[in-house]
Enzyme design. Sequence first.
Site, PDB file in Angstrom:
ATOM      1  CG  ASP A   1       0.819   5.059  -2.486  1.00 56.78           C
ATOM      2  OD1 ASP A   1       0.161   6.030  -2.066  1.00 56.78           O
ATOM      3  OD2 ASP A   1       0.399   3.888  -2.488  1.00 56.78           O
ATOM      4  CB  ILE A   2       1.201  11.068  -2.440  1.00 52.46           C
ATOM      5  CG1 ILE A   2       2.127  11.309  -3.647  1.00 52.46           C
ATOM      6  CG2 ILE A   2       1.206  12.255  -1.473  1.00 52.46           C
ATOM      7  CD1 ILE A   2       3.588  11.485  -3.307  1.00 52.46           C
TER       8      ILE A   2
ATOM      9  CG  ASP B   1      62.700  -8.493  -8.647  1.00 50.12           C
ATOM     10  OD1 ASP B   1      61.637  -8.295  -9.280  1.00 50.12           O
ATOM     11  OD2 ASP B   1      62.981  -7.878  -7.591  1.00 50.12           O
TER      12      ASP B   1
ATOM     13  N   GLY C   1      39.049 -28.529   4.821  1.00 48.67           N
ATOM     14  CA  GLY C   1      38.234 -27.506   5.495  1.00 48.67           C
ATOM     15  C   GLY C   1      37.882 -26.336   4.595  1.00 48.67           C
TER      16      GLY C   1
ATOM     17  CE  LYS D   1      -6.418   6.313  -5.088  1.00 46.41           C
ATOM     18  NZ  LYS D   1      -6.080   4.907  -5.196  1.00 46.41           N
TER      19      LYS D   1
ATOM     20  CG  HIS E   1      41.814 -18.294   6.071  1.00 47.66           C
ATOM     21  ND1 HIS E   1      41.991 -17.702   7.310  1.00 47.66           N
ATOM     22  CD2 HIS E   1      41.603 -19.597   6.308  1.00 47.66           C
ATOM     23  CE1 HIS E   1      41.900 -18.629   8.246  1.00 47.66           C
ATOM     24  NE2 HIS E   1      41.659 -19.785   7.667  1.00 47.66           N
TER      25      HIS E   1
ATOM     26  CE  LYS F   1       3.631  12.029  15.889  1.00 46.69           C
ATOM     27  NZ  LYS F   1       3.858  13.409  15.457  1.00 46.69           N
TER      28      LYS F   1
ATOM     29  CB  THR G   1      -9.229   3.950  -1.197  1.00 52.41           C
ATOM     30  OG1 THR G   1      -8.463   2.747  -1.078  1.00 52.41           O
ATOM     31  CG2 THR G   1      -8.739   4.946  -0.176  1.00 52.41           C
ATOM     32  N   GLY G   2     -11.350   3.648  -3.321  1.00 52.94           N
ATOM     33  CA  GLY G   2     -11.847   3.222  -4.634  1.00 52.94           C
ATOM     34  C   GLY G   2     -11.968   1.740  -4.913  1.00 52.94           C
TER      35      GLY G   2
HETATM   36  N1  FAI Z   1      -3.609   9.879  -3.007  1.00 53.15           N
HETATM   37  C1  FAI Z   1      -4.211   9.332  -1.992  1.00 53.15           C
HETATM   38  O1  FAI Z   1      -4.881  10.021  -1.271  1.00 53.15           O
HETATM   39  C2  FAI Z   1      -4.079   7.889  -1.748  1.00 53.15           C
HETATM   40  N2  FAI Z   1      -4.587   7.291  -0.684  1.00 53.15           N
HETATM   41  C3  FAI Z   1      -4.309   5.970  -0.786  1.00 53.15           C
HETATM   42  N3  FAI Z   1      -3.610   5.751  -1.909  1.00 53.15           N
HETATM   43  C4  FAI Z   1      -3.130   4.463  -2.407  1.00 53.15           C
HETATM   44  O2  FAI Z   1      -4.139   3.934  -3.233  1.00 53.15           O
HETATM   45  C5  FAI Z   1      -4.083   2.515  -3.248  1.00 53.15           C
HETATM   46  C6  FAI Z   1      -5.445   1.961  -3.072  1.00 53.15           C
HETATM   47  O3  FAI Z   1      -6.311   2.551  -3.988  1.00 53.15           O
HETATM   48  P1  FAI Z   1      -7.575   1.755  -4.495  1.00 53.15           P
HETATM   49  O4  FAI Z   1      -8.310   1.318  -3.275  1.00 53.15           O
HETATM   50  O5  FAI Z   1      -8.309   2.730  -5.361  1.00 53.15           O
HETATM   51  O6  FAI Z   1      -7.056   0.573  -5.272  1.00 53.15           O
HETATM   52  C7  FAI Z   1      -3.134   2.113  -2.129  1.00 53.15           C
HETATM   53  O7  FAI Z   1      -1.952   1.619  -2.721  1.00 53.15           O
HETATM   54  C8  FAI Z   1      -2.881   3.405  -1.373  1.00 53.15           C
HETATM   55  O8  FAI Z   1      -1.565   3.440  -0.870  1.00 53.15           O
HETATM   56  C9  FAI Z   1      -3.444   6.922  -2.524  1.00 53.15           C
HETATM   57  N4  FAI Z   1      -2.818   7.061  -3.731  1.00 53.15           N
HETATM   58  C10 FAI Z   1      -1.703   7.691  -4.026  1.00 53.15           C
HETATM   59  O9  FAI Z   1      -1.111   8.535  -3.535  1.00 53.15           O
END
Ligand code: FAI
Length: 544
Positions: free
Chosen positions: A141-142, A498, A319, A82, A290, A153, A50-51
């Site tokens: 964080d989502i 008392d 002790g 993202k 104790h 899972k 990601t970014g």
């Molecule tokens: N919204 C999304 O789709 C999403 N996907 C990944 N993240 C979080 O974004 C962070 C990384 O972002 P970056 O690589 O931009 O720094 C991580 O903490 C990850 O848990 C997201 N950010 C929040 O929800």
Amino acid sequence: MSAAPTLPGVQIADDAQRPVRRALLSVYDKTGLVELATALHAAGVELVSTGSTASTVAAAGVPVTPVEELTGFPECLEGRVKTLHPRVHAGILADTRKPDHLAQLAELDIATFELVVVNLYPFAATVASGAGPDEVVEQIDIGGPSMVRAAAKNHPSVAVVVDPAAYGEVVAAVQGGGFTFAARKGLAAQAFAHTAAYDVAVASWFASVYAPDGAGFPAFAGSTWERSDVLRYGENPHQQAALYTDGRGGLASATQLQGKAMSYNNYVDADAARRAAFDHDGPAVAVVKHNNPCGVAVGDDIAAAYRKAHATDPVSAYGGVVAANRVVTAEMALALKPVFTEVVVAPGYEPEALEVFAAKKNLRVLVLPESAPADVELRPVSGGLLVQDVDRIDGVVTDEDGTVTGGDDPQHWTLVTGEPADDATLADLSFAWRAVRAAKSNAILLAADGAAVGIGMGQVNRVDSCRLAVERANTLADGQERARGAVAASDAFFPFADGLQILLDAGVRAVVQPGGSIRDDEVVAAAQAAGVSLYLTGTRHFAH
Ligand SMILES: NC(=O)c1ncn([C@@H]2O[C@H](COP(=O)(O)O)[C@@H](O)[C@H]2O)c1NC=O
């Protein structure tokens, strides 16, 4: 090593490895990221990121595919979206043991991930920083937890890593042919614990800070606990026991410098001693057996406090567990050396003190971490939990108009009979009042010169506690009548005269107690008849 089976219903052997060909990296905390990405790339792993994770990796010269390229969809809404895309989640969630999952992926042209490395937005740290609600909410964080839960899972096919401290093991596993199934199960367990703790922090903040319902206590209260030790046994040898920490410091996070392993009872007593010693402002020491103090004292320095606390009841101190509220000096260590002691806890130790203790190999020596005092205390009852404000020793009692009517500071006490105490007597009364609450109720504590000289505790009536306090004061001091001329504190009111009469007959010269009995008149009359000063605090300090 066998490869992971791909047929449904086929058991995976714990040592079955799954090679890592493609990894998804998305981390807020970039610690160790470049080293990890470099090593994964060198091991032939394709990286998707990601970014700012991707830009950090790319800036280090490591090839990485931005997640937008995978999804064909731009990161949007300031990063709120993202990775929330089927091309990401299908790649994580496909159970590679199932032919139809693999067929669907092929049809959709989606490749699997065998490794997901994610760490989450710093929600708890943002709350702790005092940030406003908008900023706190933005740090929920989502996408991260969604990926972590999906990968956890699907642990039969995917390894999930949430802790930068594990990157070394990740590299070793990847270089060695992939994570075993046992390792993937362990990582999944850590991942679910991580997201569970994260959600508990979010839910607790919402219930207590952001959307309280006015009841004074939140509708939801959560804590998560991590096992930090498995103890030899519990309160008794046939009980198993372990220590868990909630990450907030305190005794459970103390550092042990030497000695035998801490036992369950050591922890219980050390916590009682810690509380008793830290109830005093000046240098103070408590000796506990104790879960009750058998010695407590303040002194000009910590060595003097220790000597006085030991002298309260040298028989019971054998002790015992000792807590000091100051750095332990060599002088205190030398005074303690001849006394068989199970545990010492303190905020720190002079190096010379540790040299003295080193000769006592079995003595457990613990350093308390600096931690904020707890606001509430919890006590399990069958099927539930009692929650209350912590009983503080600096309480003030006010009436409906806000007028101060009592409290723990002597300046708020009411003298109901006798001469006003001189400064030294008042200091002893104040010490006794602070010390008595460390003893289990019903508690009576006799004190002289900043030290307890007789403690009656844990009795089911106050008369017996008075008898016990006097008996201990007078029999444990080489024939001296230590009750005569001492001051006394009672953790709750005298319901009848008392109990007080026993103290008066023993020669106690000043008494502090909450007052509030329907027979206060009789109690005050008894003190008056004996010419003893009696102070009422208006507040009580039961410890059950
Ligand atoms: N919204 C999304 O789709 C999403 N996907 C990944 N993240 C979080 O974004 C962070 C990384 O972002 P970056 O690589 O931009 O720094 C991580 O903490 C990850 O848990 C997201 N950010 C929040 O929800």
